[in-house]
Scaffold this active site. Structure first.
Site, PDB file in Angstrom:
ATOM      1  N   ASP A 172      41.386   3.319  31.577  1.00  0.00           N
ATOM      2  CA  ASP A 172      39.978   3.646  31.842  1.00  0.00           C
ATOM      3  C   ASP A 172      39.285   2.569  32.661  1.00  0.00           C
ATOM      4  O   ASP A 172      39.827   1.481  32.870  1.00  0.00           O
ATOM      5  CB  ASP A 172      39.224   3.872  30.515  1.00  0.00           C
ATOM      6  CG  ASP A 172      39.656   2.895  29.420  1.00  0.00           C
ATOM      7  OD1 ASP A 172      40.076   1.783  29.755  1.00  0.00           O
ATOM      8  OD2 ASP A 172      39.566   3.255  28.233  1.00  0.00           O
ATOM      9  N   ASN A 174      35.842   3.913  16.033  1.00  0.00           N
ATOM     10  CA  ASN A 174      35.559   5.312  15.694  1.00  0.00           C
ATOM     11  C   ASN A 174      36.778   6.210  15.935  1.00  0.00           C
ATOM     12  O   ASN A 174      36.660   7.424  15.943  1.00  0.00           O
ATOM     13  CB  ASN A 174      34.372   5.821  16.529  1.00  0.00           C
ATOM     14  CG  ASN A 174      34.643   5.761  18.026  1.00  0.00           C
ATOM     15  OD1 ASN A 174      35.742   5.391  18.452  1.00  0.00           O
ATOM     16  ND2 ASN A 174      33.657   6.127  18.821  1.00  0.00           N
ATOM     17  N   HIS A 186      38.573   6.266  18.752  1.00  0.00           N
ATOM     18  CA  HIS A 186      38.769   6.712  20.139  1.00  0.00           C
ATOM     19  C   HIS A 186      40.061   6.154  20.727  1.00  0.00           C
ATOM     20  O   HIS A 186      40.591   5.137  20.286  1.00  0.00           O
ATOM     21  CB  HIS A 186      37.544   6.426  21.017  1.00  0.00           C
ATOM     22  CG  HIS A 186      37.348   5.011  21.448  1.00  0.00           C
ATOM     23  ND1 HIS A 186      36.117   4.533  21.869  1.00  0.00           N
ATOM     24  CD2 HIS A 186      38.192   3.945  21.560  1.00  0.00           C
ATOM     25  CE1 HIS A 186      36.231   3.262  22.220  1.00  0.00           C
ATOM     26  NE2 HIS A 186      37.470   2.880  22.038  1.00  0.00           N
ATOM     27  N   GLU A 197      36.098   9.821  23.186  1.00  0.00           N
ATOM     28  CA  GLU A 197      35.312   9.596  21.986  1.00  0.00           C
ATOM     29  C   GLU A 197      35.457  10.789  21.028  1.00  0.00           C
ATOM     30  O   GLU A 197      35.916  11.867  21.438  1.00  0.00           O
ATOM     31  CB  GLU A 197      33.831   9.411  22.378  1.00  0.00           C
ATOM     32  CG  GLU A 197      33.577   8.273  23.366  1.00  0.00           C
ATOM     33  CD  GLU A 197      33.707   6.873  22.737  1.00  0.00           C
ATOM     34  OE1 GLU A 197      34.302   6.724  21.656  1.00  0.00           O
ATOM     35  OE2 GLU A 197      33.193   5.919  23.361  1.00  0.00           O
TER      36      GLU A 197
HETATM   37  C1  F6R Z   1      39.992  -0.050  26.643  1.00  0.00           C
HETATM   38  C2  F6R Z   1      40.257   1.125  25.825  1.00  0.00           C
HETATM   39  C3  F6R Z   1      39.650   1.211  24.460  1.00  0.00           C
HETATM   40  C4  F6R Z   1      40.036   0.012  23.592  1.00  0.00           C
HETATM   41  C5  F6R Z   1      39.413   0.125  22.204  1.00  0.00           C
HETATM   42  C6  F6R Z   1      39.693  -1.105  21.361  1.00  0.00           C
HETATM   43  O1  F6R Z   1      40.685   0.024  27.864  1.00  0.00           O
HETATM   44  O2  F6R Z   1      40.915   2.021  26.253  1.00  0.00           O
HETATM   45  O3  F6R Z   1      40.061   2.395  23.835  1.00  0.00           O
HETATM   46  O4  F6R Z   1      41.431  -0.042  23.480  1.00  0.00           O
HETATM   47  O5  F6R Z   1      38.032   0.289  22.309  1.00  0.00           O
HETATM   48  O6  F6R Z   1      39.070  -2.212  21.932  1.00  0.00           O
HETATM   49  P1  F6R Z   1      39.294  -3.665  21.329  1.00  0.00           P
HETATM   50  O7  F6R Z   1      40.731  -3.993  21.515  1.00  0.00           O
HETATM   51  O8  F6R Z   1      38.402  -4.566  22.143  1.00  0.00           O
HETATM   52  O9  F6R Z   1      38.902  -3.600  19.901  1.00  0.00           O
END
Ligand code: F6R
Length: 257
Positions: free
Chosen positions: A78, A147, A149, A154
């Site tokens: 992303d 959450n 995701h 989401e």
């Molecule tokens: C970021 C992504 C998100 C993160 C997730 C966890 O490229 O795809 O899904 O993997 O939000 O983020 P952290 O590792 O910062 O807790």
């Protein structure tokens, strides 16, 4: 297009690390095995805090010539919409700082969604074509949102969606404030690979660390498969492994212990 077959349930291979070093080692072993089997693999990568130990360990292995990314095709999950790739909180900048500048990857084989594209839907379609043009993803490394995701898919996102423009959930905006200093500066939209794009990867490696992820890990790996918890779709994927630390695994009841 793959619509995940949700009637299938496969027990994911869960490994629990008792230190950050072990977390990095176990996750890196999955990537190393993949590149051993196919040096020109197409890999999907996440950003965030969770994969930092993985990137450091992969860089270490590369420096020791134990591993090469020279033939790898890399696709990020992303990128924010409207953020300059040179902005320090962009995922372009993150990947360059923590990974691409530290390994022997060929930048010509690196792709991230372009969040500045004037035609965002066209950019999403281009990204899907780019993944398809190298034969699809061999291994998708994914982090997990508090959450549930996956990428920026989401809660509530349909499982059959491919790369698309999405709005960040309020809790995701809160989680990412630390990179922007101020909630008002966090971009509200992102381009993300869809659940179907991730699900089409031949293998998926889920990473989660820290107490804040324990409930999401439990919901994703042991709860009902539901669009309310996007990562729960992985329970239907034939080749999923998860590397967790103790804190993130603390609420698992069936898969660990
Ligand atoms: C970021 C992504 C998100 C993160 C997730 C966890 O490229 O795809 O899904 O993997 O939000 O983020 P952290 O590792 O910062 O807790």
């Amino acid at each position: 297009m793959t619509v995940p077959d949700l009637s299938r349930r496969v027990k994911p291979a869960v490994q629990v690390a008792s230190s950050t070093d072990e977390f990095a080692r176990l996750a890196s072993d999955v990537v190393t095995r993949q590149l051993g089997a196919r040096p020109d693999s197409a890999l999907a990568f996440p950003t965030g805090a969770t994969p930092l130990p993985l990137y450091a360990e992969l860089a270490r292995r590369c420096a020791e010539s134990a591993l090469s990314f020279s033939q790898v095709h890399s696709f990020n999950l992303d990128e924010y919409v409207g953020l300059d790739p040179e902005h320090r909180a962009s995922y372009h900048a993150y990947m360059l700082e923590h990974f691409f500048s530290k390994v022997d990857i060929d930048i010509a084989r690196v792709q991230l969604p372009n969040g500045l594209a004037s035609d965002l839907d066209g950019e999403c379609a281009r990204y899907e074509r780019a993944i398809a043009s190298v034969g699809g993803l061999d291994l998708a490394v994914v982090g997990l949102g508090v959450n549930g995701h996956l990428g920026f898919n989401e809660p509530g996102t349909a499982f059959d969606v491919r790369t698309h423009v999405t709005f960040l959930a309020p809790e995701t905006i809160d989680h990412n404030v630390r990179y922007f200093g101020d909630r008002a500066r966090v971009p509200r939209q992102a381009i993300t690979m869809g659940i179907a794009t991730i699900f089409d990867a031949r293998r998926v490696l889920l990473l989660a660390s820290g107490e804040a992820k324990a409930a999401a890990v439990r919901a994703a790996l042991e709860g009902p498969v539901s669009i309310d918890v996007p990562a729960s779709v992985l329970q239907a994927h034939p080749h999923v492994s998860a590397v967790l630390d103790r804190a993130a695994s603390a609420l698992l009841e069936r898969l660990v212990r």
